[in-house]
Each structure stands twice: as structure tokens, then as C-alpha cells.
Design an enzyme around this catalytic site. Structure first.
Site, PDB file in Angstrom:
ATOM      1  N   GLU A  59     -32.731 -26.916  28.322  1.00  0.00           N
ATOM      2  CA  GLU A  59     -32.375 -25.622  28.886  1.00  0.00           C
ATOM      3  C   GLU A  59     -31.119 -25.030  28.235  1.00  0.00           C
ATOM      4  O   GLU A  59     -31.065 -23.853  27.914  1.00  0.00           O
ATOM      5  CB  GLU A  59     -32.148 -25.812  30.390  1.00  0.00           C
ATOM      6  CG  GLU A  59     -31.756 -24.566  31.128  1.00  0.00           C
ATOM      7  CD  GLU A  59     -32.959 -23.801  31.648  1.00  0.00           C
ATOM      8  OE1 GLU A  59     -34.066 -24.047  31.129  1.00  0.00           O
ATOM      9  OE2 GLU A  59     -32.783 -22.971  32.532  1.00  0.00           O
ATOM     10  N   ASP A  60     -30.116 -25.869  28.004  1.00  0.00           N
ATOM     11  CA  ASP A  60     -28.791 -25.346  27.642  1.00  0.00           C
ATOM     12  C   ASP A  60     -28.344 -25.621  26.208  1.00  0.00           C
ATOM     13  O   ASP A  60     -27.243 -25.250  25.832  1.00  0.00           O
ATOM     14  CB  ASP A  60     -27.712 -25.929  28.575  1.00  0.00           C
ATOM     15  CG  ASP A  60     -27.912 -25.464  30.008  1.00  0.00           C
ATOM     16  OD1 ASP A  60     -28.634 -24.472  30.192  1.00  0.00           O
ATOM     17  OD2 ASP A  60     -27.368 -26.091  30.921  1.00  0.00           O
TER      18      ASP A  60
END
Ligand code: MN
Length: 728
Positions: free
Chosen positions: A99-100
Site C-alpha cells: 500500500e505505502d
């Protein structure tokens, strides 16, 4: 626990830059904890995940300012309390990587295996859902959606641990954000934890949320609780010591633990019962852990001997376990300081299941099981908890394969307003439209799923944002029945088609009867009411529209009906009528009762004939169609038709194009056709047809003029030898 050496080669292979300054400390506490139940090889793998994660999150910081990697490590530590398997721990360490950071899911899969990658992916998917805290009913659906999305319970466990750590460190965020997240936690995550039997987690999440939503109320209750605990401290201790002594003197080995209620549960109790804190009792309790089931019952006898039990408050969950496999003896006694005291008595194994809930079933090998919950009970429990009626597959699959579909029959999607709709699995965008409103369904022209334009038959997935595009000209067609799976949508579409067909049948019947009457030289006058009644009586039909509908749908012949109004025609009359036969005008917009034959594909400009097919209406053929000749043997079945002056619609026509075998010719012809504003419905290349390859197109045209233009343009293509309209 010895920390494994940096395996630089493996990291480099994974495309990870090696930073020798990655501190080892954050992982060492975790590895220590894991060494209580995982072997060295598993811990080495976990450490590798730490290095991988630390590199991936390099340079990122939490709002609090600390290095980002501290968060996933803390999440992994929380999970280690449940003694989850090494893959869950690794996935927890990597849970924010996809996600990051720049790292793709494939790299995680290659480096740590598909299972870890799927867990990480599952957690990311849940994190992507943006939801506001909703009212009660919505919250229930949202909880179900989250559970449905994480087909592996471990995904939820990781997500809960993630939320737990975020809640513990919530102070770093601005106040408004704190409240939003706390409210969401209270509405969504705490109940899920409770449902999964993670009561301890659920209580902590509730208290942390309550603390951030109502800081003053929290402080007041916590203070009162502390004060009372202070006052009672000596008494409680005395009580515990005396219980322990009594048990020991009877030759029983016991662990006595004090229990107090959470701040949030006291708040709930106060508001539910409209009581002040001072009016609340049974805030304290004891939990007694025994070595065996026999000892549990013996301990119960001793407790009841020491303190007076309150009638009706004893429950034997050992003999009759709760549906979730929970086992314990519960009793409430009058304590020494005038308060009632809840006492729970259970074995170590029972305690573990009670504490870890669903996770107890994954707990890494932990010694001999004595009367532990059988797997099928666990599965049954989950299914019961989730209100799911359906049970699928072999119950033991629950333990063997950690993947289960919690809601095999349901899918949860968002409306544009953020509400949640529950639909059966396999439901399409069209079903969604009808689920929102019948009118939206009936005027549904298309849909957007997650902002992307899709067609109506597109199947919905959990968490999809669905938006319906409606249009005043859109309406249900028979093919919609193939796209809809819900009973509501199908019934509504069928009803619509039925009334539409009836409407069209009445209209067509009226035109056919008018024509028949005119042909019989009955005159242009409208039929009188008397004439109509006479006709209905003679034919035994209830009302005029029914009669017209019968005619329109080919159940009755218009000519036979008209005959009832007049004496049978003489031979001479017959000849005359045939000459004067008024053809029925075809407008192209008739609907379901006018069909165009697929053998000859008539288009406006062709001379045509119509044939009655009982119940289906009229099928239009070209007069030169071989099938039309066959029908001519049944004169009562055919009806003269002609194209109206204004015809609307697109009519398919077959083209056969012979070409030199030249590359790219197909694309060029397709372009020519498109330039003439015609759609290509189908293309077929037939190499063995004749000397030259032939391409067959089905294109849509408005009429013969349009077709002629297209043919002319195709002929200008140098590689085209011959182009013809094909029939049959
Ligand atoms: Mn996180």
C-alpha cells in the site's frame, strides 16, 4: 535468541538496496517473543521480513516522528500474543508495504510465498475501503463486508492488530481525526474482535475508543474505578488469599486472578441502567485456573462453601459448552464487602480458547490438548456468529485450509452515497440497479464500478462502488433476463416485458383489424359499441383489448374476426379484397411483435412480406427469400406489409467480400465501414470459400441507400475483388 546474520544476497535478489544501518533492535524483542513458540528457521524468516520491510519503509516516518517500521513490528508483536503462525507474523510486518511503498505484490510473493502475499493483499484491500462511521444497521453490513472481503480470518486478525496499535498511538494525531478513527473502531473493529472471541482485544479497543471520543467521561469513570479499587484493594487481596489458601488446603493447585470490568463496559452499564457509578455492583470478579476438569468442580464446591452463592446465577459451561466452544464454570457469590462477586473457574486450555477466541484454533502447537474444541465446533461457531445459514464443504477444512468463504452467498457493495447493499453472490450491475429502486432498474442504461464504465451484466465484487447511469429512453428487454440473478430484478423485468408485450399486441391487433375491416369494404366508420359487443359475444372474448391482443399476437386472424361482422364474401368479393389489400406499415420501432428474419435480413427498401407465428407476432422476410416461398402455401398466415415512409432503427445485413490475400485488408475494410457510420456486428474469414479468401461481415444499416454507399466504398479498396450482399 541469536539474531540471524544479514543475508545480503537474498535481499539483493529481491531488488532491495542493502542499508547496513538498519537497526536490529526493533526486531529483537519480537524475535524473543516468537522464540517461545516458533522454531529458529521460522524466526529467521521473520527477521528477513523485518529487514525487507525496514528497507521498503526506509525514510518514512509515523506522525509521531518515529521510523515507520516500528509500527508493523508492533503489530507483529501484538499478533504474537495470539501465538499466530510465522506467515501471519511476516504478513503483519509487511502489511503496509504494498500500500505505502514502491514494492509490488509480486516481489512479496516471490520472496515470502503466495500465502504471505495474499495475506498482505487482503489487509491492503481492507485498508483501501474508505468508510465513515455509520448508523447501527449500516455498521452491521460494513462489518460483514470486511469479513467477507478477508476470506482468510488471519487477514482480519492482522487488521485488528494494526488497528490496535494505531489506537494505542492515536494521541499523535489531530483531535478531530482521533475522534473519527475512535468512532470507527468502536462501531466496526471492536465488535468484530468480540465476534471472533477476542474479548480482551475488543475490551481494549472499546476503552481506547471511549477515551478518545469522551475523554472527560472516560477520566471520571477511570478515576472512580481506581478510587474504589484503592478502597477495596486490601479486601480484594484478602479475599484472593483466602480463596487460594482454602483451595490449597484441599490439595488443589490453583491460579487465582483478579478481574475488573473495563471502563467502557461500566459506562455502558451506567447509561443502560441509569445508575451512578456508586450504585454499580459486581465490578470485581475472580478467575480461577485449575489443572483438570475434576478440579474445577471441586473448586466450585469450596467457593460455594466459603461464600453464599446467589440463586440462579450458576452456569455450567463445561458440561454444556457455548456454541463457540467456550467452557467455564460461572457463579456469582456474595463477597465479603457486601458486593456480589463473579467467579469463573476453568482449565488452562479452556482459558486459552476463551482468551484467544478464533485464533486459538491456529495457535502453534502448544502441548497436549485436553478436551479442546473440535474444529467443526469452531467452524460452526463462526458460521453461527455471522448469521450464515449455509454450511459448505467439509468442516475439517476450517483447520486444514485457513481459507474460508465466510459469506459464500453474499456480496456487499457501496451505493454512490456510501450506503451498503447486500446482494446475492453473482449479482450484476443490473441487479444492483433494481435493488436501489424499480424505476432505476427500468431506466438503467449502464453502470460505473469504481468509477469505470461497465456493461450491465458485469458481476459485482465485495467493496465495489457502484453507480447506475439511467436514461429516459432505456427500458428492459428480454435479454436483460440473462443478466439479472436476483428474484426482484427478474420479476420486475418479466412484469415489464409482459405489460409491454400486451401493449404492443393491442396496438398491432388494432392496426391489423382496421386493415381487415377496410379491406372487406366495411367502410371507414368506427365500429359502434353494439357491433363490438356483438363481436365479443360471437367470439366469446371478455373485452375489446383482449381481442385486439389476441389478434396482435397471432392467436386470432384479423380477417376471420372481420368476417364475423359481414356475411361470408363471395368468390368475386374475395378477388376484389385481395387486390385492395392494404399493406401494414412497418416503422421499425414496433417492439417485440415484429421480428426480422435472420435468413434474409430485410432492410428498409427491400420488398417484404410478413408471416404470423402464433404467440410471437409477425416475422418479416424479403419477398425473394426462399423461406417466404414456403410460407406462401399458407395464405391465411401471411400478411402484406410495406416499409413506412419513416423507418427508424439499425438493420443487420450480411456482406460477403472476396479479397486478394493481402495483409491488413480486414482492418481497411472495417475502417471503411466505420467511416460510413455503420456498426460491425460480426466478422468471419472463410479461406476455403472459392478461389479467394472471403470475409463475411454482419453490419448494421439504416436502409438500402445506406447499404449501397457502403458497398460502393468497399469496392474502391484495391484488394477487394467482389462484394455482395449475402442472403441465407
Ligand atoms: Mn498499518
Amino acid at each position: 535468541m541469536q539474531i540471524p546474520a544479514l543475508r545480503t544476497k537474498r535481499l539483493r535478489n529481491a531488488g532491495i538496496r542493502i542499508n547496513p544501518r538498519v537497526p536490529r533492535k526493533p526486531a529483537s524483542a519480537l524475535c524473543d517473543k516468537l522464540s517461545e513458540y516458533l522454531d529458529d528457521q521460522a524466526i529467521e524468516e521473520v527477521y528477513h521480513a523485518y529487514l525487507f520491510g525496514a528497507e521498503a519503509h526506509q525514510g518514512q516516518r509515523r506522525v509521531s516522528g518515529e521510523p515507520y517500521i516500528n509500527h508493523p513490528i508492533a503489530v507483529a508483536e501484538i499478533l504474537s500474543e495470539l501465538r499466530l503462525d510465522s506467515r501471519s507474523i511476516i504478513a503483519a510486518i509487511l502489511h503496509d508495504v504494498i500500500e505505502d511503498t514502491e514494492i509490488p505484490a509480486e516481489t512479496v510473493a516471490r520472496e515470502f510465498g503466495d500465502e504471505v502475499a495474499e495475506l498482505v493483499d487482503g489487509v491492503s484491500k481492507i485498508s483501501q475501503i474508505e468508510f465513515d462511521s455509520k448508523e447501527h444497521a449500516e455498521a452491521e453490513n460494513l462489518r460483514k463486508m470486511l469479513l467477507a472481503m478477508s476470506r482468510d480470518i488471519r487477514v482480519i486478525l492482522i487488521k485488528l492488530a494494526d488497528r490496535m496499535h494505531n489506537m494505542r498511538t492515536l494521541d499523535a494525531l489531530p483531535a478531530a481525526k482521533q475522534r473519527t478513527i475512535a468512532k470507527q473502531t468502536l462501531d466496526i473493529y471492536a465488535p468484530i474482535a468480540n465476534r471472533l472471541g477476542l474479548h480482551q482485544w475488543s475490551r481494549e479497543l472499546q476503552d481506547l475508543s471511549f477515551h478518545h471520543i469522551y475523554p472527560n467521561r472516560y477520566r471520571a469513570i477511570a478515576k472512580a474505578l481506581k478510587k474504589r479499587a484503592g478502597n477495596r484493594k486490601a479486601v480484594v487481596k484478602k479475599l484472593r488469599v483466602s480463596i487460594e489458601r482454602e483451595l490449597r488446603e484441599s490439595g488443589l493447585d490453583a491460579k487465582v486472578l483478579g478481574r475488573k470490568k473495563s471502563v467502557y463496559s461500566i459506562y455502558k452499564k451506567m447509561s443502560r441502567k441509569h445508575r451512578s457509578f456508586d450504585e454499580l455492583h459486581d465490578i470485581y470478579g475472580f478467575r480461577i485456573i485449575m489443572n483438570s476438569v475434576d478440579d474445577c468442580y471441586r473448586a466450585l464446591g469450596i467457593i460455594h462453601n466459603l461464600y453464599k452463592p446467589i440463586p440462579g446465577r450458576f452456569t455450567d459451561y463445561i458440561a454444556i459448552p457455548k456454541a463457540n466452544g467456550y467452557q467455564s464454570l460461572h457463579t456469582v457469590v456474595f463477597g465479603a464487602f457486601g458486593e456480589s462477586l463473579e467467579v469463573q473457574i476453568r482449565t488452562e486450555d479452556m482459558n486459552r480458547i476463551a482468551e484467544a477466541g478464533v485464533a486459538a484454533h491456529w495457535i502453534y502447537k502448544s502441548g497436549p490438548e485436553s478436551g479442546a474444541t473440535p474444529p467443526q465446533l469452531a467452524r460452526q461457531w463462526l458460521l453461527d456468529l455471522l448469521d450464515t445459514q449455509q454450511q459448505t464443504g467439509n468442516p475439517s477444512e476450517f483447520l486444514e485450509h485457513l481459507k474460508i468463504d465466510l459469506f459464500p452467498d453474499e456480496v456487499y457493495v457501496f451505493t454512490p452515497k456510501g450506503d451498503i447493499k447486500k446482494l446475492p453472490r453473482g449479482a450484476t450491475a443490473l441487479d444492483f440497479a433494481y435493488a436501489v429502486h424499480t424505476d432505476i432498474g427500468n431506466r438503467c442504461a449502464g453502470a460505473r464500478i469504481n468509477h469505470e464504465l461497465v456493461s450491465l451484466p458485469t458481476v459485482l465484487n465485495n467493496g465495489d462502488h457502484v453507480e447506475i447511469i439511467s436514461s429516459d429512453t432505456a427500458h428492459p428487454t428480454a435479454t436483460w433476463l440473462n443478466y439479472a440473478v436476483t428474484g426482484k430484478a427478474r420479476a420486475t423485468i418479466r412484469n415489464y416485458l409482459k405489460s409491454q408485450q400486451r401493449y404492443e399486441a393491442v396496438n398491432l391487433g388494432k392496426r391489423l383489424l382496421d386493415r381487415a375491416i377496410k379491406t372487406r369494404r366495411f367502410g371507414r366508420k368506427k365500429l359502434t359499441d353494439d357491433q363490438r359487443r356483438m363481436l365479443l359475444d360471437a367470439l366469446g372474448v371478455d373485452n375489446w383489448d383482449d381481442l385486439l391482443s389476441d389478434i396482435g399476437s397471432g392467436i386470432r386472424m384479423a380477417d376471420m374476426v372481420a368476417k364475423q361482422l359481414l356475411p361470408p364474401p363471395t368468390n368475386k368479393d374475395k378477388t376484389v379484397t385481395d387486390d385492395n389489400d392494404q399493406p401494414l406499415a412497418i416503422h421499425g420501432s414496433e417492439g417485440m411483435l415484429i421480428h426480422y428474419a435472420r435468413c434474409c435480413n430485410p432492410i428498409p427498401g427491400d420488398t417484404i412480406v410478413g408471416f404470423f407465428t402464433t404467440g410471437r407476432g409477425i416475422v418479416i422476410h424479403t419477398t425473394d427469400c426462399p423461406n417466404a416461398k414456403g410460407y406462401r402455401k399458407q395464405p391465411d398466415k401471411w400478411v402484406p406489409v410495406e416499409w413506412a415512409a419513416e423507418v427508424t432503427g439499425h438493420f443487420p445485413v450480411n456482406l460477403r467480400v472476396e479479397v486478394h490475400n493481402k495483409r491488413g485488408v480486414l482492418a481497411r475494410i472495417a475502417t471503411v465501414i466505420a467511416e460510413q457510420e455503420s456498426n460491425i456486428n460480426n466478422v468471419n474469414v472463410d479461406e476455403r470459400d472459392g478461389k479467394f479468401p472471403a470475409i463475411r461481415f454482419i453490419v448494421e444499416v439504416a436502409d438500402r441507400i445506406h447499404l449501397a454507399q457502403i458497398l460502393r466504398q468497399i469496392r474502391t479498396e484495391p484488394s477487394v475483388i467482389k462484394v455482395t450482399r449475402a442472403k441465407g
